[in-house]
Design a protein around this motif. Sequence first.
Motif, PDB file in Angstrom:
ATOM      1  N   GLU A 177       0.838  -1.202   0.000  1.00 52.52           N
ATOM      2  CA  GLU A 177       0.000   0.000   0.000  1.00 52.52           C
ATOM      3  C   GLU A 177       0.874   1.254   0.000  1.00 52.52           C
ATOM      4  OE1 GLU A 177      -3.714  -2.028   2.468  1.00 52.52           O
ATOM      5  OE2 GLU A 177      -2.658  -0.280   3.288  1.00 52.52           O
ATOM      6  N   LEU A 178       0.670   2.091  -1.007  1.00 49.05           N
ATOM      7  CA  LEU A 178       1.394   3.345  -1.164  1.00 49.05           C
ATOM      8  C   LEU A 178       0.395   4.492  -1.250  1.00 49.05           C
ATOM      9  CD1 LEU A 178       3.941   2.172  -3.894  1.00 49.05           C
ATOM     10  CD2 LEU A 178       4.329   2.290  -1.428  1.00 49.05           C
ATOM     11  N   HIS A 179       0.900   5.704  -1.196  1.00 50.56           N
ATOM     12  CA  HIS A 179       0.043   6.886  -1.329  1.00 50.56           C
ATOM     13  C   HIS A 179       0.469   7.691  -2.557  1.00 50.56           C
ATOM     14  CE1 HIS A 179      -1.847   6.323   2.571  1.00 50.56           C
ATOM     15  NE2 HIS A 179      -0.653   6.048   3.047  1.00 50.56           N
ATOM     16  N   ALA A 180      -0.511   8.246  -3.234  1.00 49.65           N
ATOM     17  CA  ALA A 180      -0.241   9.082  -4.404  1.00 49.65           C
ATOM     18  C   ALA A 180      -1.247  10.228  -4.427  1.00 49.65           C
ATOM     19  CB  ALA A 180      -0.354   8.255  -5.680  1.00 49.65           C
ATOM     20  N   LYS A 181      -0.903  11.264  -5.145  1.00 54.31           N
ATOM     21  CA  LYS A 181      -1.802  12.417  -5.264  1.00 54.31           C
ATOM     22  C   LYS A 181      -2.955  12.084  -6.209  1.00 54.31           C
ATOM     23  CE  LYS A 181      -1.995  17.228  -6.805  1.00 54.31           C
ATOM     24  NZ  LYS A 181      -3.141  16.958  -7.700  1.00 54.31           N
ATOM     25  N   GLU A 182      -4.148  12.514  -5.803  1.00 51.17           N
ATOM     26  CA  GLU A 182      -5.292  12.400  -6.707  1.00 51.17           C
ATOM     27  C   GLU A 182      -5.182  13.444  -7.819  1.00 51.17           C
ATOM     28  OE1 GLU A 182      -8.886  12.901  -4.565  1.00 51.17           O
ATOM     29  OE2 GLU A 182      -8.976  10.809  -3.885  1.00 51.17           O
ATOM     30  N   PRO A 183      -5.642  13.108  -9.020  1.00 50.44           N
ATOM     31  CA  PRO A 183      -5.684  14.136 -10.076  1.00 50.44           C
ATOM     32  C   PRO A 183      -6.578  15.298  -9.651  1.00 50.44           C
ATOM     33  CG  PRO A 183      -6.012  11.932 -10.989  1.00 50.44           C
ATOM     34  CD  PRO A 183      -6.095  11.791  -9.504  1.00 50.44           C
ATOM     35  N   GLY A 184      -6.200  16.489  -9.996  1.00 50.00           N
ATOM     36  CA  GLY A 184      -7.011  17.663  -9.650  1.00 50.00           C
ATOM     37  C   GLY A 184      -6.170  18.797  -9.127  1.00 50.00           C
ATOM     38  N   LEU A 185      -6.842  19.887  -8.756  1.00 52.30           N
ATOM     39  CA  LEU A 185      -6.166  21.106  -8.330  1.00 52.30           C
ATOM     40  C   LEU A 185      -5.719  21.063  -6.881  1.00 52.30           C
ATOM     41  CD1 LEU A 185      -8.482  23.726 -10.068  1.00 52.30           C
ATOM     42  CD2 LEU A 185      -6.255  22.872 -10.860  1.00 52.30           C
ATOM     43  N   ASP A 186      -6.388  20.260  -6.053  1.00 50.20           N
ATOM     44  CA  ASP A 186      -6.066  20.234  -4.631  1.00 50.20           C
ATOM     45  C   ASP A 186      -5.071  19.124  -4.302  1.00 50.20           C
ATOM     46  OD1 ASP A 186      -7.860  22.333  -4.029  1.00 50.20           O
ATOM     47  OD2 ASP A 186      -9.533  20.899  -4.115  1.00 50.20           O
ATOM     48  N   MET A 187      -4.406  19.309  -3.150  1.00 48.32           N
ATOM     49  CA  MET A 187      -3.435  18.314  -2.689  1.00 48.32           C
ATOM     50  C   MET A 187      -4.169  17.249  -1.880  1.00 48.32           C
ATOM     51  SD  MET A 187      -0.307  17.280  -2.732  1.00 48.32           S
ATOM     52  CE  MET A 187       0.808  18.622  -3.154  1.00 48.32           C
ATOM     53  N   ASN A 188      -4.882  16.420  -2.598  1.00 46.83           N
ATOM     54  CA  ASN A 188      -5.576  15.294  -1.972  1.00 46.83           C
ATOM     55  C   ASN A 188      -4.869  13.995  -2.340  1.00 46.83           C
ATOM     56  OD1 ASN A 188      -7.633  16.912  -0.831  1.00 46.83           O
ATOM     57  ND2 ASN A 188      -8.703  16.942  -2.805  1.00 46.83           N
ATOM     58  N   THR A 189      -5.023  13.007  -1.485  1.00 45.31           N
ATOM     59  CA  THR A 189      -4.316  11.744  -1.695  1.00 45.31           C
ATOM     60  C   THR A 189      -5.287  10.589  -1.852  1.00 45.31           C
ATOM     61  OG1 THR A 189      -2.643  10.261  -0.780  1.00 45.31           O
ATOM     62  CG2 THR A 189      -4.167  11.205   0.769  1.00 45.31           C
ATOM     63  N   ARG A 190      -4.792   9.539  -2.454  1.00 45.16           N
ATOM     64  CA  ARG A 190      -5.520   8.275  -2.446  1.00 45.16           C
ATOM     65  C   ARG A 190      -4.502   7.145  -2.300  1.00 45.16           C
ATOM     66  NH1 ARG A 190      -7.632   8.320  -8.717  1.00 45.16           N
ATOM     67  NH2 ARG A 190      -5.602   8.248  -9.768  1.00 45.16           N
ATOM     68  N   ARG A 191      -4.980   6.051  -1.758  1.00 45.17           N
ATOM     69  CA  ARG A 191      -4.099   4.909  -1.556  1.00 45.17           C
ATOM     70  C   ARG A 191      -4.045   4.064  -2.828  1.00 45.17           C
ATOM     71  NH1 ARG A 191      -6.538   2.761   2.516  1.00 45.17           N
ATOM     72  NH2 ARG A 191      -7.632   1.149   1.329  1.00 45.17           N
ATOM     73  N   ILE A 192      -2.845   3.663  -3.200  1.00 46.27           N
ATOM     74  CA  ILE A 192      -2.642   2.769  -4.339  1.00 46.27           C
ATOM     75  C   ILE A 192      -2.258   1.402  -3.791  1.00 46.27           C
ATOM     76  CG2 ILE A 192      -1.250   2.291  -6.379  1.00 46.27           C
ATOM     77  CD1 ILE A 192      -0.856   5.258  -6.723  1.00 46.27           C
TER      78      ILE A 192
END
Length: 494
Positions: A389-404
Amino acid sequence: MDTISPCHFVIFGATGNLTTIKLLPALYHLERAGRLADALEFIALARRDWSQDDWAEHVQLALQSKLGEAFDGVIAARLIDRFTYVRGDYSQPEAYQALMEVLSRPKSGVCENIIFYLAIRPADFLNVVTHLHNAGFSGKVARHRIVVEKPFGEDLESARMLNMQLHTHFDEEQIYRIDHYLGKETVQNLIVFRFANSLIEPIWNRNYIDHVQITVAEDKGIDSRAGYFDSSGALKDMLQNHMMQLLTVMAMEPPATLDADALQDEKVKVLRSIRTIPREAVNSYAIRAQYSAGTVGNEEAVAYREEENVADDSTTETYVAAKFYIDNWRWKGVPFYLRTGKRLQEKMTSIFIRFKHPPQQLFQNTSLQNIEPNWIVLAIQPHECMHIELHAKEPGLDMNTRRIDLKAPYRDEGEASLDAYETLLLDIIDGDRSLFIRFDEVEWAWQVVDPILRHWAVADSYVHTYPAGSWGPDEATRLFDSDDQNWRNQIEQA
């Protein structure tokens, strides 16, 4: 020790559950794969007053029941043709006289390499070994092999006594102690995962890993095993052997080679490095519990004390959770949390490795300030896979994350699954002891849990409970070293 192929494979307790459910199907698969030498003959020794035809019918029915549509009558007939059934009570000298008569007239000539597989109660091991010695089968010139199933003793003292008595008649290299977990392909894959991937080894230590969880969960109860289980409990039945083996494979240093002694040396080093639990602090290191009535799946389950042949006031644990510290250079300060139980929510054997938070919280002023740490999940059964399980930035203007979630199944589609016993039986025949337990491993594993056993033997009779179908008692969370640690119950997080 030489590895001359054995001419005979003798199974004591040939009509018992272990032989019927595990050994016969495994031998069938080895026969189908062409891995049994033409000269290898099997002798089935049991008390039942059966003829050779009765035995052949038993084998065929057992294989049909286990294999279903995969059953091949031609393969089964080839396996059955290797067997000679011998009626005998293994507690009586007459059985060994009958055995000697069969062994003295092999179809493929005389040889001095015989496997004796003790598929019997551990309480009868020494009786059989003594009779084998008296019948002349324990000689250390003839390199016979003796195979014993766990449990290897009931505590530290009895394990040492068993080893001493086995060594009276057999060299250590002749003794094959089976822990079937080591024969599972996914457990063997842990060694490959650890030592064949250069990106894993540099982070496999106290600098990066926060803690390790090893869970062996069963959704079933004790079935018809009350006679054994109520005198044993989850600590002796699972944690002291199977789970300790998983812990040593996860924590050991790279062996010099994959030879048996090199692998076993490294596992023993781990066991010797486990911090001794102070007797006055056992409650801070281990917890025991019993299942109460509940629902597992769609099935109503009675409480443990209501199971057939279980005493109304039994204090035997059906659940145990414990933590251990390995005081060596690699693992100093990293807790290893082990838990196992019956009548839990689902069947699962998995290892969960949680990594530490990054050393600098760069995202503390963003929505990522409470970002979850990384995990590696090694699922052994019934799931056979690895997750990272890693973390990456979600596409978009804000600094939101999602787990990969990086997933790697152990098997490709269509690849066959083998039971652990195929590998172990083939290794016994080939004389390879690398997946078996050496005597000092047995003794050190008992030494690790001995303070818990001794404390529970004299502690008051109160045992925690948990509803059948749950993940165990709430009190098990008290073992964790920090508030952000908790039991992980799922391979994939929601």
